[in-house]
Design an enzyme around this catalytic site. Structure first.
Site, PDB file in Angstrom:
ATOM      1  N   ARG A   1       0.843  -1.200   0.000  1.00 11.96           N
ATOM      2  CA  ARG A   1       0.000   0.000   0.000  1.00 11.96           C
ATOM      3  C   ARG A   1       0.873   1.243   0.000  1.00 11.96           C
ATOM      4  O   ARG A   1       1.807   1.345   0.782  1.00 11.96           O
ATOM      5  CB  ARG A   1      -0.903   0.008   1.225  1.00 11.96           C
ATOM      6  CG  ARG A   1      -1.868  -1.159   1.290  1.00 11.96           C
ATOM      7  CD  ARG A   1      -2.584  -1.188   2.628  1.00 11.96           C
ATOM      8  NE  ARG A   1      -3.450  -2.356   2.755  1.00 11.96           N
ATOM      9  CZ  ARG A   1      -4.076  -2.692   3.871  1.00 11.96           C
ATOM     10  NH1 ARG A   1      -3.918  -1.954   4.961  1.00 11.96           N
ATOM     11  NH2 ARG A   1      -4.839  -3.766   3.913  1.00 11.96           N
TER      12      ARG A   1
ATOM     13  N   ASP B   1       0.992   5.512   0.333  1.00 13.09           N
ATOM     14  CA  ASP B   1       0.245   6.579   0.982  1.00 13.09           C
ATOM     15  C   ASP B   1      -0.222   7.636  -0.016  1.00 13.09           C
ATOM     16  O   ASP B   1       0.212   7.657  -1.173  1.00 13.09           O
ATOM     17  CB  ASP B   1       1.124   7.261   2.044  1.00 13.09           C
ATOM     18  CG  ASP B   1       1.401   6.369   3.235  1.00 13.09           C
ATOM     19  OD1 ASP B   1       0.558   5.513   3.553  1.00 13.09           O
ATOM     20  OD2 ASP B   1       2.470   6.534   3.854  1.00 13.09           O
TER      21      ASP B   1
ATOM     22  N   ARG C   1      10.331   7.111   4.231  1.00 17.65           N
ATOM     23  CA  ARG C   1      10.247   8.560   4.379  1.00 17.65           C
ATOM     24  C   ARG C   1      10.920   9.035   5.662  1.00 17.65           C
ATOM     25  O   ARG C   1      11.528  10.115   5.698  1.00 17.65           O
ATOM     26  CB  ARG C   1       8.780   9.000   4.331  1.00 17.65           C
ATOM     27  CG  ARG C   1       8.163   8.874   2.944  1.00 17.65           C
ATOM     28  CD  ARG C   1       6.652   9.029   2.971  1.00 17.65           C
ATOM     29  NE  ARG C   1       6.257  10.293   3.556  1.00 17.65           N
ATOM     30  CZ  ARG C   1       4.996  10.573   3.914  1.00 17.65           C
ATOM     31  NH1 ARG C   1       4.044   9.658   3.764  1.00 17.65           N
ATOM     32  NH2 ARG C   1       4.707  11.747   4.430  1.00 17.65           N
TER      33      ARG C   1
END
Length: 272
Positions: free
Chosen positions: A69, A71, A219
């Site tokens: 998945r 974001d 990130r």
């Protein structure tokens, strides 16, 4: 036709699988999307893909599973998912690729490859690695083009120091300091195979590869390495942050727009 033959034919139909499974490789621009997963509001890649597949299937619902998945705002050049189509559809790889891409218009989502796989194959659980690239535009002037596809940092980044810091993260570690507070993974233990810092003209790329990643792990690593590149952290502080096992010990979360899911590995590769 005898009753016995009719019964045999019906039994054969009952034994036949209810669907055929197809693996698809996608690229998409995550700008304006809420991410991969279907949400109660906003456009998601999953919803767009399943709606396109359902239209191909004449209105019969087609579901999907993804390798990972992404974001909101994150892009992909090599995302992989699988779709379960009804068995009575005469499908070929180019028909799946082109049909889905046609029904995905005008959204910035396209299928670039398709392959039929066995019913025990899973885009998520059959994957052996995932890779990401993070793009930092490293120049004084802001981007007039592609601002939603890079993270702009004005001050010069020292990629040698960044690589020195990145080396502390390679291998098997408890990545609690580098995962989102809301991460739902049962274990913070992950093995990072590659974390490489490269300069490409005005851009700095951070390449990461592992079997799986924690929520926001890439990130958070990028945000922390940016502090090293700007001279605000010594490279060895990365090791201290890792050992602290606390999100507060690491650096900021880099924005989503610079992140790309670039590939997912399988053995054998269904797109092979």
């Amino acid at each position: 036709m005898s009753d016995l033959l009719v019964d045999e034919l019906q039994a054969e139909r009952d034994r036949a699988p209810a669907y055929q499974r197809w693996a698809v490789k996608l690229e998409y621009d995550g700008t304006g999307l809420v991410g991969w997963q279907r949400q109660t509001s906003g456009l998601s890649v999953q919803a767009l893909l399943e709606e396109a597949a359902t239209r191909m299937a004449g209105g019969r619902r087609v579901t999907s599973i993804t390798a990972g998945r992404t974001d909101s705002g994150v892009h992909a050049t090599g995302q992989v998912a699988h779709l379960d189509f009804p068995t009575d559809m005469p499908l070929l790889p180019y028909r799946v690729r082109d049909g889905l891409s046609y029904h995905l218009k005008p959204h910035a989502v396209a299928v670039i490859e398709a392959a039929q796989v066995g019913l025990d194959w899973s885009a998520r659980f059959s994957a052996t690695w995932r890779s990401y690239r993070y793009r930092i535009l490293n120049r004084p002037s802001r981007p007039a083009l592609g601002a939603s596809h890079v993270w702009h940092l004005r001050s010069p980044l020292d990629i040698d120091l960044m690589q020195e810091g990145a080396n502390y993260l390679i291998g098997s570690h408890d990545f609690t300091s580098f995962r989102a507070v809301a991460c739902q993974a049962r274990s913070p233990l992950r093995t990072l195979d590659i974390l490489r810092v490269e300069r490409h003209g005005e851009e700095v790329w951070i390449i990461a590869k592992a079997r799986s990643f924690l929520h926001h792990q890439v990130r958070n690593m990028v945000g922390t390495l940016s502090l090293v590149g700007q001279g605000r952290w010594k490279p060895e502080r990365i090791a201290h942050a890792l050992e602290a096992k606390s999100r507060c010990a690491a650096g900021p979360t880099a924005p989503p727009e610079g992140l790309y899911l670039t590939g997912v590995g399988y053995e054998p590769d269904p797109f092979g």
